[in-house]
Design a protein around this motif. Structure first.
Motif, mmCIF file in Angstrom:
data_model
loop_
_atom_site.group_PDB
_atom_site.id
_atom_site.type_symbol
_atom_site.label_atom_id
_atom_site.label_comp_id
_atom_site.label_asym_id
_atom_site.label_seq_id
_atom_site.Cartn_x
_atom_site.Cartn_y
_atom_site.Cartn_z
ATOM 1 N N GLY A 131 -0.302 22.524 8.907
ATOM 2 C CA GLY A 131 1.134 22.085 8.854
ATOM 3 C C GLY A 131 1.203 20.615 7.993
ATOM 4 N N SER A 132 0.047 19.952 8.410
ATOM 5 C CA SER A 132 0.460 18.608 8.015
ATOM 6 C C SER A 132 -0.259 18.617 6.439
ATOM 7 N N LYS A 133 -0.536 19.683 5.931
ATOM 8 C CA LYS A 133 -1.158 19.811 4.506
ATOM 9 C C LYS A 133 0.232 20.169 3.738
ATOM 10 N N CYS A 134 1.192 20.486 4.139
ATOM 11 C CA CYS A 134 2.432 20.693 3.387
ATOM 12 C C CYS A 134 2.899 19.369 2.664
ATOM 13 N N PRO A 135 3.130 19.409 1.345
ATOM 14 C CA PRO A 135 3.316 18.080 0.669
ATOM 15 C C PRO A 135 4.579 17.338 1.356
ATOM 16 N N SER A 136 5.603 18.114 1.872
ATOM 17 C CA SER A 136 6.822 17.594 2.311
ATOM 18 C C SER A 136 6.965 17.314 3.689
ATOM 19 N N SER A 137 5.918 17.963 4.669
ATOM 20 C CA SER A 137 5.906 17.519 6.058
ATOM 21 C C SER A 137 5.791 16.013 6.363
ATOM 22 N N ARG A 138 5.910 15.803 7.642
ATOM 23 C CA ARG A 138 5.955 14.002 7.855
ATOM 24 C C ARG A 138 5.624 14.142 9.250
ATOM 25 N N SER A 139 4.574 12.958 9.463
ATOM 26 C CA SER A 139 4.326 12.441 10.677
ATOM 27 C C SER A 139 5.139 11.624 11.637
ATOM 28 N N PRO A 140 4.863 11.548 12.998
ATOM 29 C CA PRO A 140 5.886 10.689 13.672
ATOM 30 C C PRO A 140 6.099 9.191 13.233
ATOM 31 N N HIS A 141 5.146 8.502 12.491
ATOM 32 C CA HIS A 141 5.459 7.571 11.623
ATOM 33 C C HIS A 141 6.451 7.579 10.966
ATOM 34 N N HIS A 142 6.271 8.492 9.896
ATOM 35 C CA HIS A 142 7.249 8.652 8.816
ATOM 36 C C HIS A 142 8.548 8.930 9.357
ATOM 37 N N ILE A 143 8.750 9.418 10.497
ATOM 38 C CA ILE A 143 10.015 9.982 10.946
ATOM 39 C C ILE A 143 10.789 8.558 11.403
ATOM 40 N N ARG A 144 9.838 7.916 12.265
ATOM 41 C CA ARG A 144 10.343 6.534 12.560
ATOM 42 C C ARG A 144 10.837 5.635 11.550
ATOM 43 N N THR A 145 10.045 5.606 10.539
ATOM 44 C CA THR A 145 10.466 4.783 9.253
ATOM 45 C C THR A 145 11.805 5.290 8.757
ATOM 46 N N GLY A 146 11.871 6.644 8.807
ATOM 47 C CA GLY A 146 13.113 7.488 8.028
ATOM 48 C C GLY A 146 14.271 6.881 9.073
ATOM 49 N N SER A 147 14.088 7.062 10.325
ATOM 50 C CA SER A 147 14.986 6.886 11.096
ATOM 51 C C SER A 147 15.568 5.275 11.276
ATOM 52 N N ILE A 148 14.744 4.523 11.180
ATOM 53 C CA ILE A 148 15.041 2.971 11.159
ATOM 54 C C ILE A 148 16.002 2.794 10.027
ATOM 55 N N THR A 149 15.433 3.158 8.703
ATOM 56 C CA THR A 149 16.048 3.007 7.668
ATOM 57 C C THR A 149 17.607 3.694 7.563
ATOM 58 N N TRP A 150 17.502 4.647 8.172
ATOM 59 C CA TRP A 150 18.826 5.529 8.551
ATOM 60 C C TRP A 150 19.950 4.461 9.311
ATOM 61 N N HIS A 151 19.206 4.019 10.526
ATOM 62 C CA HIS A 151 19.958 3.251 11.422
ATOM 63 C C HIS A 151 20.569 2.142 10.619
ATOM 64 N N ARG A 152 20.034 1.355 9.747
ATOM 65 C CA ARG A 152 20.398 0.103 9.094
ATOM 66 C C ARG A 152 21.526 0.519 7.957
ATOM 67 N N ASP A 153 21.383 1.679 7.230
ATOM 68 C CA ASP A 153 22.051 2.361 6.194
ATOM 69 C C ASP A 153 23.514 2.685 6.875
ATOM 70 N N ARG A 154 23.486 3.111 8.254
ATOM 71 C CA ARG A 154 24.745 3.445 8.821
ATOM 72 C C ARG A 154 25.370 2.447 9.380
ATOM 73 N N GLY A 155 25.020 1.306 9.286
ATOM 74 C CA GLY A 155 25.704 -0.075 9.714
ATOM 75 C C GLY A 155 25.084 -0.467 11.013
ATOM 76 N N PHE A 156 24.358 -0.075 11.531
ATOM 77 C CA PHE A 156 23.558 -0.464 13.023
ATOM 78 C C PHE A 156 23.338 -2.009 12.456
ATOM 79 N N PRO A 157 23.692 -2.887 13.388
ATOM 80 C CA PRO A 157 23.336 -4.344 13.196
ATOM 81 C C PRO A 157 21.697 -4.420 13.276
ATOM 82 N N ALA A 158 20.968 -5.201 12.595
ATOM 83 C CA ALA A 158 19.674 -5.657 12.732
ATOM 84 C C ALA A 158 19.171 -5.810 14.214
ATOM 85 N N GLU A 159 19.965 -6.799 14.898
ATOM 86 C CA GLU A 159 19.529 -6.975 16.276
ATOM 87 C C GLU A 159 19.575 -5.844 17.136
#
Length: 343
Positions: A275-303
């Protein structure tokens, strides 16, 4: 008995890591051990027998040696930063002269190279989650549950893997992350990583479905009842958890393959080992990174985001938040523009 200045580099590093063992997570100690192992081996190749022989020229030579091996700027930065901490320890125990640590140069890292990790793009994550939630064939499966919780909390792999059933409070709608090193589920920031994270009702519903329909009964070696359990009734391993994440994020779960593979014949689709060889699959770290970016984009304050995902605002800014300058303007600053109007 010889004084501390007579310590060999290898022995000094061993003592340093023993002292830091009570302060750092196991993964951090492994990183420090690897970085300082390179330093010790270099010292031995240079016939440096005592820590009292170290000087500014020594550090300059080592940095030039590592840079000459073509390592990335962030890697060199990390190695020299770890060496700096080690030399500060030697100063404290009076093994070297005061001020020697000031001669360790920690190179800066260009902003463009500080974090080059891929992330699970929010649009892709939301498309997957909408599909999981709306299709009974996959709703509440282990893949749905791990992606749902990982995306919603922005938690690290170790924190998610370490959850027990008792840490999930469906009626109150939150999960509690607890540092339990004695039973092999430590948090990266130890006691400082402990926190409760609130959940939306739809996330709770997804987790409830997983528990009621798909979660096998089981206990780990310490008698605990994990939230995420393998088919063998044991706590999922770190590698196993990564495998679930890779499978959960394959785009063909919710639509056509963007790489033009045929799902029925693709060796990556639905495969635990491939599964990891799929070019579009993502690891837990990549999911965390995307989630944090999404939190900030949705207006979650930095703190608030920092407390929720257990990371400092500075670390989030440098290593996790992947929004472009245009996205930051449109999604985060423009909504506040009306506040500047002159009545």
């Amino acid at each position: 008995m010889n004084g501390p200045s007579e310590l060999k580099p290898r022995e000094a590093v061993r003592r340093y890591l023993d002292r830091r063992g009570t302060e750092l997570s196991e993964s951090s100690i492994k990183t420090y051990r690897y970085r300082l192992k390179l330093w010790v081996e270099w010292c031995e190749d240079q016939n440096i027998e005592r820590v009292s022989d170290l000087n500014g020229w020594t550090f300059e030579q080592f940095e030039a040696f590592r840079a000459g091996q073509g390592i990335a700027s962030p890697t060199l930065h990390g190695e020299m930063e770890t060496l700096l901490g080690f030399i500060e320890y030697l100063e404290r125990i009076e093994a070297v002269e005061d001020g020697l640590s000031k001669k360790v140069h920690v190179p800066s890292v260009p902003m463009s190279e500080r974090s080059r990790d891929t992330m699970l793009v929010p649009d892709d994550a939301l498309r997957l989650l909408r599909y999981y939630r709306s299709h009974s064939s996959v709703r509440g499966t282990r893949f749905h549950a791990v992606l749902e919780l990982a995306w919603h909390t922005g938690a690290r792999l170790g924190a998610l893997r370490g959850l027990d059933l008792r840490d999930y409070y469906p009626d109150e709608q939150y999960v509690e992350f607890v540092h339990r090193p004695e039973s092999e589920t430590p948090l990266k920031n130890q006691m400082n990583g402990e926190r409760t994270v609130s959940l939306l009702p739809e996330v709770v519903e997804s987790l409830n479905t997983y528990i009621e329909k798909f979660r096998p009964d089981g206990h780990d070696d310490f008698g605990r009842s994990p939230l995420f359990v393998t088919h063998h009734g044991t706590r999922i391993s770190k590698n196993g958890f990564r495998g679930w994440m890779y499978q959960a994020t394959q785009p063909c779960v919710a639509g056509p393959c963007p790489h033009e593979y045929e799902k029925d014949s693709c060796e990556f689709a639905g495969s635990y080992t491939q599964g990891s060889k799929c070019p579009s699959s993502r690891s837990p770290h990549h999911i965390r990174t995307g989630s944090i970016t999404w939190h900030r984009d949705r207006g979650f304050p930095a703190e608030v985001t920092a407390e929720r995902v257990n990371a400092s605002q500075e670390v989030i800014e440098q290593h996790y938040d992947k929004a472009s300058q245009r996205e930051r303007m449109e999604l985060r600053r423009r909504p506040h523009l009306d506040k500047l109007r002159i009545e």
